[in-house]
Scaffold this motif. Structure first.
Motif, short mmCIF file in Angstrom:
data_model
loop_
_atom_site.label_atom_id
_atom_site.label_comp_id
_atom_site.label_asym_id
_atom_site.label_seq_id
_atom_site.Cartn_x
_atom_site.Cartn_y
_atom_site.Cartn_z
N MET A 166 99.49 -1.68 -2.75
CA MET A 166 98.07 -1.83 -3.00
C MET A 166 97.41 -0.47 -3.23
O MET A 166 96.57 -0.33 -4.11
CB MET A 166 97.42 -2.55 -1.83
CG MET A 166 95.96 -2.74 -2.03
SD MET A 166 95.32 -3.88 -0.83
CE MET A 166 93.62 -3.54 -0.98
N LEU A 167 97.82 0.53 -2.45
CA LEU A 167 97.23 1.86 -2.61
C LEU A 167 97.61 2.48 -3.94
O LEU A 167 96.78 3.14 -4.58
CB LEU A 167 97.65 2.77 -1.45
CG LEU A 167 97.14 2.34 -0.07
CD1 LEU A 167 97.72 3.24 1.02
CD2 LEU A 167 95.63 2.37 -0.03
N VAL A 168 98.83 2.24 -4.38
CA VAL A 168 99.25 2.76 -5.69
C VAL A 168 98.42 2.07 -6.78
O VAL A 168 98.03 2.70 -7.76
CB VAL A 168 100.77 2.56 -5.91
CG1 VAL A 168 101.18 2.99 -7.30
CG2 VAL A 168 101.56 3.34 -4.86
N GLY A 169 98.12 0.80 -6.60
CA GLY A 169 97.26 0.09 -7.54
C GLY A 169 95.86 0.68 -7.60
O GLY A 169 95.28 0.81 -8.68
N LEU A 170 95.33 1.07 -6.45
CA LEU A 170 94.01 1.73 -6.43
C LEU A 170 94.07 3.06 -7.17
O LEU A 170 93.11 3.42 -7.88
CB LEU A 170 93.54 1.92 -4.99
CG LEU A 170 93.12 0.66 -4.25
CD1 LEU A 170 92.81 0.99 -2.79
CD2 LEU A 170 91.93 0.01 -4.92
N GLU A 171 95.17 3.78 -7.02
CA GLU A 171 95.31 5.02 -7.77
C GLU A 171 95.35 4.74 -9.28
O GLU A 171 94.75 5.48 -10.06
CB GLU A 171 96.59 5.76 -7.34
CG GLU A 171 96.49 6.33 -5.95
CD GLU A 171 97.79 6.95 -5.48
OE1 GLU A 171 97.73 7.83 -4.60
OE2 GLU A 171 98.87 6.56 -5.97
N GLY A 172 96.06 3.69 -9.66
CA GLY A 172 96.10 3.31 -11.08
C GLY A 172 94.73 2.97 -11.62
O GLY A 172 94.37 3.35 -12.73
N LEU A 173 93.95 2.25 -10.81
CA LEU A 173 92.58 1.93 -11.23
C LEU A 173 91.72 3.19 -11.32
O LEU A 173 90.86 3.30 -12.21
CB LEU A 173 91.96 0.92 -10.26
CG LEU A 173 92.57 -0.49 -10.30
CD1 LEU A 173 91.94 -1.36 -9.21
CD2 LEU A 173 92.40 -1.12 -11.67
N GLY A 174 91.97 4.13 -10.42
CA GLY A 174 91.25 5.41 -10.48
C GLY A 174 91.56 6.17 -11.76
O GLY A 174 90.67 6.76 -12.39
N ILE A 175 92.82 6.15 -12.15
CA ILE A 175 93.21 6.82 -13.40
C ILE A 175 92.60 6.09 -14.60
O ILE A 175 92.15 6.72 -15.56
CB ILE A 175 94.75 6.90 -13.52
CG1 ILE A 175 95.31 7.76 -12.38
CG2 ILE A 175 95.16 7.49 -14.87
CD1 ILE A 175 96.82 7.70 -12.25
N ALA A 176 92.55 4.76 -14.53
CA ALA A 176 91.91 3.99 -15.60
C ALA A 176 90.42 4.35 -15.69
O ALA A 176 89.87 4.49 -16.79
CB ALA A 176 92.09 2.49 -15.37
N ALA A 177 89.77 4.51 -14.54
CA ALA A 177 88.36 4.91 -14.54
C ALA A 177 88.19 6.31 -15.13
O ALA A 177 87.20 6.57 -15.84
CB ALA A 177 87.81 4.86 -13.11
#
Length: 130
Positions: free
Chosen positions: A1-12
């Motif tokens: 889940m935390l890696v997914g949040l990092e991915g969303l941060g990179i998308a942002a």
């Protein structure tokens, strides 16, 4: 889940880069477009790692570990040099260290479970040497 949040941060971050291009806040449009493409590729890769981790696939954990090491390298760069921003470095490094530790623990647990499944009857290779 935390890696997914990092991915969303990179998308942002990708969206922010596109906004900078649209707003004319770039020195070179070619470099800005290349940065958007590379950032988008990174976001897709990190989100793929997150999905693989969610499914219990080892390649996702491996990719997640590499991602954390790259984030730590960026944090080190943000902490040093002529344009150092220690607060940003800390904001990058702390979550990366936490996620790195959690991923390493997950890898150890997955390895332990795999060994337990393979050697449940005690006939695993090397069982006598343990």
């Amino acid at each position: 889940m935390l890696v997914g949040l990092e991915g969303l941060g990179i998308a942002a971050l990708t969206v922010g880069e596109i906004a900078a291009i649209v707003g004319g806040d770039t020195g070179s449009i070619e470099s800005a477009i290349a940065l958007v493409v590379l950032t988008l590729v990174g976001a897709v890769a990190v989100l793929a790692f997150a999905a693989a981790i969610w499914r219990g696939q080892s390649w996702g954990r491996s990719g997640g570990i590499v991602t954390q090491l790259l984030i730590l390298a960026v944090a080190l760069g943000a902490a040093t040099g002529g344009f150092a921003v220690p607060g940003l470095a800390l904001a990058l490094a702390v979550p990366a260290v936490v996620v790195l530790v959690l991923l390493v623990l997950a890898v150890r647990d997955a390895g332990r479970q795999a060994r337990g499944a393979d050697g449940a009857d005690g006939d695993a290779p090397g069982a006598a040497s343990r």
